[in-house]
Design an enzyme around this catalytic site. Sequence first.
Site, PDB file in Angstrom:
ATOM      1  N   CYS A   1       2.972   8.518   1.674  1.00 25.18           N
ATOM      2  CA  CYS A   1       3.378   7.451   2.520  1.00 25.18           C
ATOM      3  C   CYS A   1       3.699   6.005   2.033  1.00 25.18           C
ATOM      4  O   CYS A   1       3.019   5.868   1.099  1.00 25.18           O
ATOM      5  CB  CYS A   1       2.062   7.415   3.639  1.00 25.18           C
ATOM      6  SG  CYS A   1       2.398   6.338   4.816  1.00 25.18           S
TER       7      CYS A   1
ATOM      8  N   CYS B   1      -1.508  -2.413  15.431  1.00 29.09           N
ATOM      9  CA  CYS B   1      -1.344  -2.127  13.952  1.00 29.09           C
ATOM     10  C   CYS B   1      -1.759  -3.372  13.169  1.00 29.09           C
ATOM     11  O   CYS B   1      -1.615  -4.512  13.495  1.00 29.09           O
ATOM     12  CB  CYS B   1       0.147  -1.909  13.768  1.00 29.09           C
ATOM     13  SG  CYS B   1       0.783  -1.859  12.206  1.00 29.09           S
TER      14      CYS B   1
ATOM     15  N   CYS C   1       3.261  -4.999  16.302  1.00 28.89           N
ATOM     16  CA  CYS C   1       3.003  -4.070  17.277  1.00 28.89           C
ATOM     17  C   CYS C   1       1.399  -4.269  17.450  1.00 28.89           C
ATOM     18  O   CYS C   1       0.615  -4.586  16.524  1.00 28.89           O
ATOM     19  CB  CYS C   1       3.040  -2.603  16.824  1.00 28.89           C
ATOM     20  SG  CYS C   1       4.853  -2.086  16.617  1.00 28.89           S
TER      21      CYS C   1
ATOM     22  N   CYS D   1      -2.014   1.802   8.498  1.00 28.46           N
ATOM     23  CA  CYS D   1      -0.885   0.946   7.855  1.00 28.46           C
ATOM     24  C   CYS D   1      -1.568  -0.588   7.626  1.00 28.46           C
ATOM     25  O   CYS D   1      -2.111  -1.161   8.545  1.00 28.46           O
ATOM     26  CB  CYS D   1       0.253   0.877   8.832  1.00 28.46           C
ATOM     27  SG  CYS D   1       0.849   2.357   9.244  1.00 28.46           S
TER      28      CYS D   1
ATOM     29  N   GLU E   1       0.742  -1.358   0.160  1.00 29.26           N
ATOM     30  CA  GLU E   1       0.074   0.132   0.131  1.00 29.26           C
ATOM     31  C   GLU E   1       0.814   1.333  -0.063  1.00 29.26           C
ATOM     32  O   GLU E   1       1.746   1.286   0.579  1.00 29.26           O
ATOM     33  CB  GLU E   1      -0.675   0.010   1.393  1.00 29.26           C
ATOM     34  CG  GLU E   1      -1.707  -1.220   1.432  1.00 29.26           C
ATOM     35  CD  GLU E   1      -2.272  -1.104   3.016  1.00 29.26           C
ATOM     36  OE1 GLU E   1      -3.043  -2.020   3.123  1.00 29.26           O
ATOM     37  OE2 GLU E   1      -2.074  -0.041   3.758  1.00 29.26           O
TER      38      GLU E   1
ATOM     39  N   CYS F   1       5.176  -7.114   8.141  1.00 26.96           N
ATOM     40  CA  CYS F   1       6.046  -6.513   8.961  1.00 26.96           C
ATOM     41  C   CYS F   1       6.066  -7.764  10.154  1.00 26.96           C
ATOM     42  O   CYS F   1       4.986  -8.386  10.343  1.00 26.96           O
ATOM     43  CB  CYS F   1       5.399  -5.464   9.441  1.00 26.96           C
ATOM     44  SG  CYS F   1       6.514  -4.437  10.828  1.00 26.96           S
TER      45      CYS F   1
HETATM   46  N1  SAH Z   1       7.549   0.177  11.263  1.00 21.47           N
HETATM   47  C1  SAH Z   1       7.690   1.574  11.443  1.00 21.47           C
HETATM   48  C2  SAH Z   1       6.488   2.271  10.425  1.00 21.47           C
HETATM   49  C3  SAH Z   1       4.954   2.048  10.977  1.00 21.47           C
HETATM   50  S1  SAH Z   1       3.943   3.141  10.427  1.00 21.47           S
HETATM   51  C4  SAH Z   1       7.465   2.320  12.797  1.00 21.47           C
HETATM   52  O1  SAH Z   1       6.880   1.386  13.539  1.00 21.47           O
HETATM   53  O2  SAH Z   1       7.601   3.174  12.901  1.00 21.47           O
HETATM   54  C5  SAH Z   1       3.942   4.641  11.023  1.00 21.47           C
HETATM   55  C6  SAH Z   1       3.434   4.855  12.300  1.00 21.47           C
HETATM   56  O3  SAH Z   1       1.881   4.658  12.692  1.00 21.47           O
HETATM   57  C7  SAH Z   1       4.061   4.248  13.813  1.00 21.47           C
HETATM   58  O4  SAH Z   1       4.220   5.024  14.623  1.00 21.47           O
HETATM   59  C8  SAH Z   1       3.029   3.082  13.872  1.00 21.47           C
HETATM   60  O5  SAH Z   1       3.316   2.691  15.192  1.00 21.47           O
HETATM   61  C9  SAH Z   1       1.543   4.006  13.829  1.00 21.47           C
HETATM   62  N2  SAH Z   1       0.521   2.913  13.580  1.00 21.47           N
HETATM   63  C10 SAH Z   1       0.338   1.752  12.920  1.00 21.47           C
HETATM   64  N3  SAH Z   1      -0.983   1.396  13.060  1.00 21.47           N
HETATM   65  C11 SAH Z   1      -1.583   2.546  13.637  1.00 21.47           C
HETATM   66  C12 SAH Z   1      -3.186   2.859  13.755  1.00 21.47           C
HETATM   67  N4  SAH Z   1      -3.978   1.949  13.534  1.00 21.47           N
HETATM   68  N5  SAH Z   1      -3.585   4.053  14.255  1.00 21.47           N
HETATM   69  C13 SAH Z   1      -2.617   4.994  14.505  1.00 21.47           C
HETATM   70  N6  SAH Z   1      -1.216   4.924  14.320  1.00 21.47           N
HETATM   71  C14 SAH Z   1      -0.949   3.654  13.993  1.00 21.47           C
END
Ligand code: SAH
Length: 343
Positions: A102, A116, A113, A332, A89, A109
């Site tokens: 973005c 996510c 987390c 994401c 995406e 991944c």
């Molecule tokens: N792996 C990288 C990039 C992730 S996406 C990282 O962890 O930084 C970018 C940001 O969006 C990260 O801070 C991630 O924790 C956050 N994120 C992921 N899913 C989310 C969601 N559903 N709502 C809000 N933020 C989210």
Amino acid sequence: MGQTLTGLMAVEIAEKLGVKPFQGKQIFKWLHLKMVRDFDAMTDLSKALRETLKENYEVRQLALVEMEQSERTGTKKALLRLADGETVECVLIRGADRITLCLSSQVGCALKCTFCATGLAGFTRDLTPDEIVEQALFLLEDEDMEGRTPNIVYMGMGEPLRNTENVIKSIKLLMDKNGLGIGARKISVSTAGELKGIRLFAQEDWQVRLSISLHAANDDLRSKLVPLNRKYSLEQLKETLLAYQADSGRQITFEWTLLDGVNDSKRDFDELMEYRKGLKASVNLIPWNPVADLPYGTSRPDKCEAFRDRLLEAGVQATLRVEKGRDIDAACGQLRRTHAAVK
Ligand code: SAH
């Protein structure tokens, strides 16, 4: 599908094809600056060279599977198919005065987390530099760009600093003066705190920005939200960040996704302030984008604003991200997930 040349610098193109350096530069310009879709459009190349290119290469390899647009904010999210059939995406986010692209850095991944969507499907593979750059080229063709220079954030699917070499190469391609020439300060890489990657990133002599997905400033809670914290504690992360700032002098950004009743209280704020001591760090608050089946809720707007106001009152540069894509599954990994579910 054939190979592409979008992941190579001009000199590398020349070497690969066995042509003069200036011809490598011409091809690079056609691919990255003029963004052509057809080798025949490369009118300053000889007919013979164009024929060789057509026989052996594709101009691009990413193909659109599905595009969603938020009616309310204009944010667009594209699901693109890679040459091996995997999908990633990327998102075009419209702000009042700027457009942000973005990009994804991996298919899936491994970090999982717990809030996510990307981690739910697990990790498949790293993206190559061309696969990363082509996401940007795809979005740049969109009519909404209107010739404007975008900001680029590596905040799509994947952990960029577990694919550091390819991510660094893709940034160099995006910054190249013969191509898009995007300024380093307009590019941000976001990491959950992959320390080896941060050290590698620090060695680059550039002003590309680094964001750290903190989300919690005590080890118990952070280990629940970001399991990578069990490998690298907050203390180790801070040591690495202090060294990064001592070396580079660059400011960092902490990302903090606000989860209702989990990390949005005054106490969470106090812990963040304590952790931030000694670091030059702004804070980007992100209201959680709901993901089906995950046990979290979005913090109420007044709590999000209160968290931001506390930071501002303490003299910390802070932004509260305005939610821009909830109606198009813009968090994401969500579009890929819903697409997989309906297939
Ligand atoms: N792996 C990288 C990039 C992730 S996406 C990282 O962890 O930084 C970018 C940001 O969006 C990260 O801070 C991630 O924790 C956050 N994120 C992921 N899913 C989310 C969601 N559903 N709502 C809000 N933020 C989210």
